[in-house]
Design a protein around this motif. Structure first.
Motif, PDB file in Angstrom:
ATOM      1  N   UNK A 134      15.514   7.303 -11.343  1.00  0.00           N
ATOM      2  CA  UNK A 134      14.935   8.530 -10.799  1.00  0.00           C
ATOM      3  C   UNK A 134      14.121   8.217  -9.557  1.00  0.00           C
ATOM      4  N   UNK A 135      14.193   9.103  -8.571  1.00  0.00           N
ATOM      5  CA  UNK A 135      13.293   9.056  -7.427  1.00  0.00           C
ATOM      6  C   UNK A 135      12.641  10.425  -7.267  1.00  0.00           C
ATOM      7  N   UNK A 136      11.420  10.414  -6.776  1.00  0.00           N
ATOM      8  CA  UNK A 136      10.687  11.641  -6.476  1.00  0.00           C
ATOM      9  C   UNK A 136      10.818  11.931  -4.991  1.00  0.00           C
ATOM     10  N   UNK A 137      11.028  13.165  -4.644  1.00  0.00           N
ATOM     11  CA  UNK A 137      11.119  13.538  -3.241  1.00  0.00           C
ATOM     12  C   UNK A 137       9.720  13.552  -2.609  1.00  0.00           C
ATOM     13  N   UNK A 138       9.546  12.755  -1.561  1.00  0.00           N
ATOM     14  CA  UNK A 138       8.382  12.802  -0.661  1.00  0.00           C
ATOM     15  C   UNK A 138       7.082  12.211  -1.192  1.00  0.00           C
TER      16      UNK A 138
ATOM     17  N   UNK B 171      11.063   6.605  -5.001  1.00  0.00           N
ATOM     18  CA  UNK B 171      10.688   7.705  -4.125  1.00  0.00           C
ATOM     19  C   UNK B 171      11.676   7.806  -2.973  1.00  0.00           C
ATOM     20  N   UNK B 172      11.897   9.033  -2.519  1.00  0.00           N
ATOM     21  CA  UNK B 172      12.638   9.255  -1.283  1.00  0.00           C
ATOM     22  C   UNK B 172      11.673   9.825  -0.260  1.00  0.00           C
ATOM     23  N   UNK B 173      11.602   9.169   0.902  1.00  0.00           N
ATOM     24  CA  UNK B 173      10.636   9.540   1.920  1.00  0.00           C
ATOM     25  C   UNK B 173      11.313  10.108   3.155  1.00  0.00           C
ATOM     26  N   UNK B 174      10.837  11.275   3.585  1.00  0.00           N
ATOM     27  CA  UNK B 174      11.205  11.774   4.896  1.00  0.00           C
ATOM     28  C   UNK B 174      10.485  10.957   5.958  1.00  0.00           C
TER      29      UNK B 174
END
Length: 226
Positions: free
Chosen positions: A78-82, A94-97
């Motif tokens: 799992x990754x969390x957005x932002x 995590x996924x980073x913009x």
């Protein structure tokens, strides 16, 4: 294109599912159906509408606890957005913009084992920077316009090919379906990110659509040998 194929050890891309903004009971039911197929390899929690409500961060945390628990049952990362702070709380990736913090800081907080992704749009220089900073993957797109980002400009194929040559896992995103993904066959893509083509369906149709995705992705190695 031929040169890229010959120089790459092509693997079947992995399905990367992103949550939508369904009510939580419906979302959990859909995720259960999708994860049970064994097709999904990575799950991103992205709940923009929940965050926009009163006490949105607290609500998202409570939701994410349930989603992460479900994913663990099926051994799906799992990754969390932002939000790297929330990712750290939950012990996930995590996924980073581009404006959501540095990859180096995320790696320090989350550890070397967690997945850390970076949005790179159509910019190969950003892909290079993501690799140098230690990202797990670089996301490129939009491949097509989508329901979540209808105004996104599709990436030029030459830029996507250039990104695939940077020795970092590439994730493609934007308007992808089990039918139009065939247009990317043969490219050394690690993840295919999907939202609407799966999550916009009713619960009873989710499993079948995931199986159609698996069939589409399984043609990758066949396409590369032609």
């Amino acid at each position: 294109m031929t040169e890229l194929l010959k120089s790459s050890n092509l693997l079947v891309p992995k399905l990367y599912l992103l949550t939508n903004d369904d009510k939580l009971p419906v979302l959990l039911a859909k995720l259960e159906m999708a994860l049970a197929t064994g097709v999904v390899h990575l799950l991103q929690i992205r709940r923009k509408q929940v965050l926009a409500t009163d006490n949105g961060a607290a609500k998202l945390y409570q939701e994410a606890l349930q989603i992460v628990a479900l994913a663990k049952r099926y051994k799906v990362a799992v990754v969390i957005n932002d939000d790297m702070a929330l990712a750290e709380q939950l012990g996930v990736g995590v996924h980073l913009g581009q404006s959501d913090g540095s990859i180096e800081a995320a790696r320090q907080r989350l550890g070397c084992q967690q997945v850390i992704g970076r949005t790179c749009h159509d910019d190969v220089d950003l892909v290079v920077k993501a690799k140098s900073a230690g990202a797990s993957y670089a996301a490129m797109g939009a491949i097509f316009s989508s329901t979540t980002k209808p105004n996104a400009q599709p990436i030029e194929r030459s830029k996507l090919i250039a990104g695939c040559k940077q020795d970092i896992d590439i994730c493609v995103i934007g308007g992808l379906t089990a039918e139009n993904i065939t247009g990317l066959q043969g490219l050394p893509i690690r993840y295919v990110a999907v939202v609407g083509d799966i999550m916009d369906l009713s619960v009873d149709k989710i499993a079948h659509r995931c199986q159609q995705w698996q069939q589409a992705l399984n043609t990758w190695s066949t396409a590369s040998s032609k």
